[in-house]
Design a protein around this motif. Structure first.
Motif, PDB file in Angstrom:
ATOM      1  N   TYR A 142       1.038  -2.044 -11.082  1.00 49.17           N
ATOM      2  CA  TYR A 142       1.339  -2.665  -9.704  1.00 49.17           C
ATOM      3  C   TYR A 142       0.758  -1.464  -8.738  1.00 49.17           C
ATOM      4  O   TYR A 142       0.581  -1.651  -7.693  1.00 49.17           O
ATOM      5  N   CYS A 143       0.683  -0.260  -9.471  1.00 50.85           N
ATOM      6  CA  CYS A 143      -0.009   1.009  -8.509  1.00 50.85           C
ATOM      7  C   CYS A 143      -1.592   0.967  -8.878  1.00 50.85           C
ATOM      8  O   CYS A 143      -1.584   1.135 -10.189  1.00 50.85           O
ATOM      9  N   CYS A 144      -2.358   1.109  -8.087  1.00 49.90           N
ATOM     10  CA  CYS A 144      -3.787   1.184  -8.082  1.00 49.90           C
ATOM     11  C   CYS A 144      -4.254   2.600  -8.392  1.00 49.90           C
ATOM     12  O   CYS A 144      -5.205   2.735  -8.631  1.00 49.90           O
ATOM     13  N   HIS A 145      -3.112   3.537  -8.248  1.00 51.94           N
ATOM     14  CA  HIS A 145      -3.406   4.827  -8.412  1.00 51.94           C
ATOM     15  C   HIS A 145      -2.179   5.709  -8.477  1.00 51.94           C
ATOM     16  O   HIS A 145      -1.182   5.307  -7.897  1.00 51.94           O
ATOM     17  N   TYR A 146      -2.460   6.527  -9.633  1.00 49.63           N
ATOM     18  CA  TYR A 146      -0.867   7.380  -9.570  1.00 49.63           C
ATOM     19  C   TYR A 146      -1.537   8.933  -9.854  1.00 49.63           C
ATOM     20  O   TYR A 146      -2.241   9.045 -10.519  1.00 49.63           O
ATOM     21  N   CYS A 147      -0.539   9.727  -9.509  1.00 52.23           N
ATOM     22  CA  CYS A 147      -1.000  11.292  -9.532  1.00 52.23           C
ATOM     23  C   CYS A 147       0.594  12.037  -9.753  1.00 52.23           C
ATOM     24  O   CYS A 147       1.435  11.573  -9.137  1.00 52.23           O
ATOM     25  N   LEU A 148       0.439  12.927 -10.553  1.00 50.60           N
ATOM     26  CA  LEU A 148       1.548  14.083 -10.673  1.00 50.60           C
ATOM     27  C   LEU A 148       1.192  15.473 -10.092  1.00 50.60           C
ATOM     28  O   LEU A 148       0.226  15.666 -10.793  1.00 50.60           O
ATOM     29  N   LEU A 149       1.738  15.779  -9.297  1.00 48.51           N
ATOM     30  CA  LEU A 149       1.325  16.977  -8.702  1.00 48.51           C
ATOM     31  C   LEU A 149       2.171  18.179  -9.084  1.00 48.51           C
ATOM     32  O   LEU A 149       3.365  18.164  -9.006  1.00 48.51           O
ATOM     33  N   PRO A 150       1.448  19.339  -9.645  1.00 47.83           N
ATOM     34  CA  PRO A 150       2.111  20.422 -10.005  1.00 47.83           C
ATOM     35  C   PRO A 150       2.669  21.165  -8.593  1.00 47.83           C
ATOM     36  O   PRO A 150       2.165  20.769  -7.509  1.00 47.83           O
ATOM     37  N   LYS A 151       3.218  22.105  -8.701  1.00 52.93           N
ATOM     38  CA  LYS A 151       4.109  22.803  -7.449  1.00 52.93           C
ATOM     39  C   LYS A 151       2.603  23.608  -6.641  1.00 52.93           C
ATOM     40  O   LYS A 151       3.017  23.948  -5.386  1.00 52.93           O
ATOM     41  N   GLY A 152       1.766  23.811  -7.304  1.00 51.79           N
ATOM     42  CA  GLY A 152       0.554  24.424  -6.585  1.00 51.79           C
ATOM     43  C   GLY A 152       0.490  25.973  -6.513  1.00 51.79           C
ATOM     44  O   GLY A 152       0.668  26.580  -5.427  1.00 51.79           O
ATOM     45  N   VAL A 153       1.289  26.634  -7.659  1.00 57.08           N
ATOM     46  CA  VAL A 153       1.591  28.048  -7.720  1.00 57.08           C
ATOM     47  C   VAL A 153       0.351  28.936  -7.808  1.00 57.08           C
ATOM     48  O   VAL A 153       0.411  30.141  -7.868  1.00 57.08           O
ATOM     49  N   ASN A 154      -0.738  28.450  -8.304  1.00 61.23           N
ATOM     50  CA  ASN A 154      -2.081  29.380  -8.265  1.00 61.23           C
ATOM     51  C   ASN A 154      -3.079  28.314  -7.855  1.00 61.23           C
ATOM     52  O   ASN A 154      -3.022  27.273  -7.543  1.00 61.23           O
ATOM     53  N   SER A 155      -4.401  29.035  -7.877  1.00 64.26           N
ATOM     54  CA  SER A 155      -5.436  28.297  -7.197  1.00 64.26           C
ATOM     55  C   SER A 155      -6.064  27.279  -8.013  1.00 64.26           C
ATOM     56  O   SER A 155      -6.279  26.277  -7.456  1.00 64.26           O
ATOM     57  N   ASP A 156      -5.865  27.214  -9.442  1.00 57.61           N
ATOM     58  CA  ASP A 156      -6.008  25.781 -10.335  1.00 57.61           C
ATOM     59  C   ASP A 156      -5.243  24.702  -9.798  1.00 57.61           C
ATOM     60  O   ASP A 156      -5.447  23.274  -9.815  1.00 57.61           O
ATOM     61  N   ASN A 164      -6.948  -0.111  -1.473  1.00 59.85           N
ATOM     62  CA  ASN A 164      -6.880  -1.271  -2.631  1.00 59.85           C
ATOM     63  C   ASN A 164      -5.454  -1.831  -3.073  1.00 59.85           C
ATOM     64  O   ASN A 164      -5.429  -2.584  -3.819  1.00 59.85           O
ATOM     65  N   GLY A 165      -4.623  -1.083  -2.467  1.00 61.20           N
ATOM     66  CA  GLY A 165      -3.257  -1.455  -2.761  1.00 61.20           C
ATOM     67  C   GLY A 165      -2.276  -0.352  -2.897  1.00 61.20           C
ATOM     68  O   GLY A 165      -2.616   0.831  -2.663  1.00 61.20           O
ATOM     69  N   PRO A 166      -0.877  -0.336  -3.181  1.00 58.64           N
ATOM     70  CA  PRO A 166       0.040   0.848  -3.463  1.00 58.64           C
ATOM     71  C   PRO A 166      -0.328   1.862  -4.436  1.00 58.64           C
ATOM     72  O   PRO A 166      -1.055   1.747  -5.567  1.00 58.64           O
ATOM     73  N   VAL A 167      -0.020   3.085  -3.662  1.00 58.49           N
ATOM     74  CA  VAL A 167      -0.167   4.293  -4.900  1.00 58.49           C
ATOM     75  C   VAL A 167       1.067   4.843  -5.049  1.00 58.49           C
ATOM     76  O   VAL A 167       1.951   4.946  -4.085  1.00 58.49           O
ATOM     77  N   GLN A 168       1.109   5.761  -5.994  1.00 58.54           N
ATOM     78  CA  GLN A 168       2.289   6.565  -6.170  1.00 58.54           C
ATOM     79  C   GLN A 168       1.851   7.959  -6.201  1.00 58.54           C
ATOM     80  O   GLN A 168       0.785   8.145  -7.018  1.00 58.54           O
ATOM     81  N   ILE A 169       2.259   8.745  -5.546  1.00 59.36           N
ATOM     82  CA  ILE A 169       2.245  10.428  -5.625  1.00 59.36           C
ATOM     83  C   ILE A 169       3.369  11.059  -5.834  1.00 59.36           C
ATOM     84  O   ILE A 169       4.422  11.057  -5.212  1.00 59.36           O
TER      85      ILE A 169
END
Length: 570
Positions: free
Chosen positions: A126-140, A158-163
């Motif tokens: 049902y989601c056209c895009h999904y992403c799992l975000l790390p905390k951003g503790v370094n440049s990578d 294009n429709g709902p997304v989950q971040i």
């Protein structure tokens, strides 16, 4: 005040830049860093609804009535489960809903952590895009978050997304929100605006990745672009771009003969990349200088490939279309950047050659007839031909996508299937790669197929990386040393004519036969020494690196040599 955690800052910054105003917020710990950051920001209109199921439906109705994308956020675990019904409805209607679900660190999953379930892809199709975000503790991690949030916010049309964002320590210490890099997909570019932007750059570098078949139209367009914008066109033979009409800047040479520090002098302020993968280490020099230039990617796939960590624009069109449009200008370019690169390339120095894979590939590549097909295996077989003068009409292939040693012989045979059997086709391979795929020699080879097998009885790349000075046991397992002649490998197909060369004189005598017409396919095996092969390449690099860096390398090698000798005395 804004949350100190980078992934939260990136989400908020990009929500602003993509014009998201409405946020529907439900209470909870895991999303409190986001909630407090946006509720005090005047750019957002926030709504508080305790029940997550109701909140998601409210967001859906707000989205329908306003015609704008709407975000909604909740804490982790079962709270996020309640979003599913509204997301399913939004998927049917292709409404731009943004589910911002707080989560705990992924490594705590299934470890008796409180209020934690698996939230990865929890809304499925049902989601056209999904992403799992790390905390951003370094440049990578920061780079990854920037790309993934850009991808999600582009996809929401294009429709709902989950971040799904991970949170640990929640503090509010940032007074001014940083502005993170937005990546714009130019689906319907204003070409006058694009040309105006191009005219503001003084140092444009066009990087041509792997492309086939050859395109004379693209070659002419690149030459015209180079003249009108003063751009440097960076190619290798696997770009399959005929560079006779412009200065050919060799991707491999420009990268390997410079340290990232040396590259600073030649750094562009705009990179335009076309084509597919390219092997050159120029990517590392560009990454080391990524704050100094913007990157435009021109590719029909429209993917957000941000390998230089400076992507700002994606043009999802053919390269021919892009350059046709931007070349429609009377712009008069400065020659300064091209002159700088020309001077560099005119002064590339070559060592006095010993008999090695470097000299062998030089002699073979320079003798390959026009309009031939060439497939090289990875590493030196791909690297070294680019230092030579192969005929521009030759079509060049290599398995650069995954850069694997296996299957090169089979790939070449497949490429040859629909190729003109009246023209020569060549495979340039190392010993290990040929051994990997030797069963394919049982297939029918035609009389115009030629295999150059350079046999140094080891994985030569490891002699470049380590050398026997630092790892005396190098050939035991790391470099997979062996005593196999390719003559024995080729013997499984009695139809193959075999030639062997162990000296320069023998190679000189073999080349005419290797290139001439024959009633049989020919395998030319040339025996070299892995240490000599590595030494020649290292000398080439050293000759073309800055004096300070070269001296540093010399001292390093001397210290290694002393340490090895001391170890032997003990």
């Amino acid at each position: 005040m804004y949350a100190s955690q980078k992934n939260i800052q990136i989400i908020i910054s990009l929500l602003k830049q993509y014009g998201v105003r409405y946020l529907v917020l439900s209470p909870g710990t895991r999303n409190s860093a986001l909630v407090h950051s946006v509720e005090t920001d005047p750019d957002f209109v926030c709504f508080s609804i305790v029940d997550e199921r109701s909140a998601a439906y409210f967001a859906l109705g707000l989205c329908e009535s306003s015609g704008e994308p709407v975000g909604f956020s909740c804490t982790s675990s079962t709270a996020a489960c309640n979003y599913l019904p509204a997301i399913e409805e939004a998927a049917k209607k292709k409404l731009p809903l943004i589910a911002l679900t707080g989560d705990r660190e992924w490594y705590k999953l299934y470890q008796m952590e409180d209020q934690m379930i698996d939230q990865n892809y929890m809304y499925g199709k049902y989601c056209c895009h999904y992403c799992l975000l790390p905390k951003g503790v370094n440049s990578d991690e920061e780079w990854y978050c920037i790309r993934k949030v850009n991808e999600a916010l582009h996809s929401v049309e294009n429709g709902p997304v989950q971040i799904n964002f991970q949170v640990s320590d929640i503090t509010f210490t940032v007074k001014e929100l940083p502005k993170f890099r937005k990546i714009t997909r130019q689906d319907n570019p204003n070409w006058e605006d694009v040309k105006s932007r191009l005219g503001q750059y003084n140092r444009i570098l066009v990087i041509c990745g792997q492309r086939y078949p050859q395109s004379i139209d693209l070659s002419n367009l690149l030459a015209d672009f180079s003249d009108k914008y003063g751009a440097v066109i960076a190619t290798d033979y696997f770009s399959n771009v005929n560079s006779e009409k412009f200065m050919r800047t060799v991707l491999v040479t420009e990268a390997m003969s410079m340290t990232p520090h040396d590259f600073d002098k030649y750094c562009p302020d705009l990179v335009i990349s076309i084509g597919k993968h390219f092997w050159s280490f120029i990517k590392y020099s560009l990454r080391a200088n990524n704050t100094k230039f913007n990157h435009w990617r021109v590719s029909e796939d429209g993917a957000f490939m941000d390998g230089f960590r400076s992507l700002t624009d994606v043009f999802p069109i053919e390269a021919e279309k892009f350059f046709t449009e931007v070349n429609d200008t009377n712009n008069i370019a400065s020659e300064e950047y091209r002159t700088l690169w020309k001077k560099k390339l005119d002064n590339v120095r070559y060592p006095q050659m010993k008999f090695s894979n470097f000299s062998i590939i030089r002699d073979i590549v320079n003798a390959i007839p026009a309009e031939s097909l060439v497939h090289t295996t990875i590493l030196n077989a791909t690297r070294l031909p680019n230092y030579q003068k192969m005929d521009e009409s030759v079509t060049a292939y290599s398995n650069l996508g995954a850069d694997g040693i296996d299957g090169c012989l089979s790939t070449w045979l497949g490429e040859c299937h629909d190729y003109d059997n009246n023209k020569k086709s060549f495979l340039i391979t190392g010993d290990l790669s040929l051994i990997y795929d030797m069963s394919s020699l049982l297939n029918h080879l035609n009389k115009n197929q030629r295999i150059l097998a350079i046999n140094n009885y080891a994985g030569g790349e490891f002699h470049i990386l380590f050398s026997r000075l630092s790892v005396p046991e190098l050939d035991w397992h790391i470099a997979a040393g062996h005593h196999t002649l390719m003559k024995d490998v080729a013997s499984i197909n009695p139809n193959i004519e075999y030639i062997c060369a162990k000296t320069q004189e023998e190679l000189d005598a073999a080349i005419p036969r290797f290139m001439d017409d024959s009633d049989k396919p020919i395998l030319l095996e040339v025996i070299t020494d892995a240490d000599t092969d590595a030494y020649m390449l290292k000398i080439f690099y050293a000759l073309n690196q800055s004096w300070k860096f070269r001296m540093k390398g010399v001292l390093k090698q001397k210290i290694k040599s002393v340490l090895v000798n001391l170890k032997k005395r003990k």
